[in-house]
Design an enzyme around this catalytic site. Structure first.
Site, PDB file in Angstrom:
ATOM      1  CB  SER A 138      32.858  18.094  71.552  1.00  0.00           C
ATOM      2  OG  SER A 138      33.674  17.076  71.504  1.00  0.00           O
ATOM      3  CG  ASP A 286      39.465  10.423  69.109  1.00  0.00           C
ATOM      4  OD1 ASP A 286      39.272  10.741  68.044  1.00  0.00           O
ATOM      5  OD2 ASP A 286      39.035  11.754  70.416  1.00  0.00           O
ATOM      6  CG  ASN A 291      43.163  12.096  70.535  1.00  0.00           C
ATOM      7  OD1 ASN A 291      43.336  13.375  71.244  1.00  0.00           O
ATOM      8  ND2 ASN A 291      42.684  11.620  69.965  1.00  0.00           N
TER       9      ASN A 291
END
Length: 438
Positions: A138, A286, A291
């Protein structure tokens, strides 16, 4: 070989980006009108939400925000995760479409950006610099490059104009969501949206992320279960983050690994969560599975992306420790006091509401008081929490948005629970929490 990413130029400027969303709203409304006329002609009386949430409209919303990227895409992701237990399933499903990869920059835009950062001869600084990214999200896209001294780097490059668009994008997307008419009456999104702006500004500051990367790496330096990329200052700036390239496979691919491996990986991640909160007071919040990776050669978990790292006060960490301790000992009075101190409830809320939230927190502590190791795959805990949360969101007396740090912490823990379910892991949560259960 990496799949070639879709590309699209990024609309710049507040009015341009507002126009993109306005035209989107117009097309969605047009589709609703056309579908409504069709249904009425068939003798049916359609509901507004059925007309709004057609597959075609969902695709239009997701595609438009993916093209705009930045906060326009990220706020949809954040709302779908943060408020998912209070939003109607239809709206959550639409927002969840925004979790897929964004479109990458056209090569001419990328070259122009790199020239402005590193000069016109920037290519002479590298042995290899493929213009095609290995990932696009994003706020930025990632390239795997090789320097002149043959060092492999992962270089994250921010899309142009993202920082300047954050505040207006968050407001514009919030307006678009309100237009759906699906938000529960009384649900106050303002605190969440204000925090979304702050979080997005932090995530768009790559110099800040670089400092978090170094700080976090120092904290886990002697933990052999994990490895992290090394921050590269030479090629980094506020909009470019360079770090050593670490090999690994997506963590979800371990779902077919031996049970022992899956259990160990999730045990290490849960142990790390407790250390983050209670020892470091620094949490990477997050919950995105991307990740985490797994290095099959070293048998270590690779930790990536520290843009959403948040600091926690010792007082808040202690209150969460007391909450979990209360859960492990079936002490609802201690849980209630802890969630009051955290800010998950207010003293002026009706007694019934306070009790329901206390019960919800107790249920969430189930892995700490049920038989260990806790079998995440064969537990319906996630479903029960979702159902209880949705029911709570429907109570008119409960008009309360918890403090932002609590929301982000719950996102992280919820993501770990979902990963444990995906990997069908069995984790001895009681032993992991034992050092803090005193």
């Amino acid at each position: 070989m990496a799949k070639k990413a879709d590309t699209a130029s990024i609309p710049k400027g507040r009015l341009s980006r507002l126009g993109q969303l306005s035209s989107l709203a117009g097309r969605v409304a047009g589709n609703m009108f056309a579908n409504g006329v069709t249904e009425i002609a068939k003798g049916n009386r359609p509901r507004i939400k059925d007309l709004l949430l057609t597959p075609g409209n969902a695709i239009k919303v997701a595609d438009k925000l993916a093209k705009m990227r930045g906060a326009a895409m990220k706020v949809g992701q954040m709302l779908s995760m943060d408020a998912g237990d209070m939003l109607p399933a239809e709206l959550t499903e639409l927002l969840a479409r925004l979790r897929s990869d964004a479109k990458s920059m056209p090569e001419k835009d990328l070259i122009s950006l790199l020239e402005s950062q590193w000069g016109e001869d920037w290519q002479k600084k590298f042995n290899q610099f493929p213009l095609q990214p290995i990932a696009a999200a994003s706020i930025g896209q990632v390239h795997e490059v090789v320097t002149l001294n043959l060092e492999r780097l992962a270089v994250k490059i921010q899309y142009p104009g993202i920082k300047q668009s954050i505040n207006s994008d968050v407001d514009n997307v919030a307006t678009l969501i309100k237009m759906t008419g699906l938000l529960p009456k009384g649900l106050d999104l303002k605190p969440l949206l204000a925090e979304a702006k702050k979080q997005l500004h932090d995530e768009a500051d790559y110099a800040l992320e670089g400092r978090y990367l170094e700080q976090y790496a120092a904290l886990i330096e002697h933990d052999d279960a994990f490895e992290m990329p090394v921050f590269n200052k030479e090629f980094s700036s506020e909009t470019i983050l360079a770090m050593s390239f670490v090999d690994g496979i997506p963590i979800e691919q371990l779902r077919n690994a031996p049970q022992e491996t899956r259990d160990q990986v999730m045990s290490d991640l849960m142990r790390l969560f407790f250390k983050e909160l209670f020892d470091f007071q620094l949490v990477q919040t997050d919950p995105n599975f991307a990740n985490y990776q797994y290095n099959q050669d070293t048998k270590t978990i690779v930790l990536l992306d520290f843009g959403a790292t948040r600091s926690y006060t010792s007082a808040m960490a202690e209150n969460y420790r007391l909450l979990m301790q209360g859960g492990s000992h079936h002490d609802k009075a201690k849980i209630r006091q802890a969630i009051l101190d955290i800010g998950l409830i207010r003293p002026d809320l009706p007694e019934k509401v306070q009790q329901n939230i206390t019960d919800l927190a107790y249920i969430a502590c189930e892995p700490l008081y049920k038989e260990s190791p806790y079998d995440f795959a064969n537990s319906d805990l996630s479903l029960r929490l979702q159902q209880q949360g949705m029911q709570l969101g429907l109570e008119k007396e409960y008009v309360h948005t918890p403090v932002a740090n609590a929301i982000f912490l719950h996102r992280k823990l919820g993501g770990l629970f979902l990963l444990a379910i995906k990997l069908k892991a069995k984790v001895d949560m009681q032993s992991l929490f034992a050092p803090y259960n005193k």
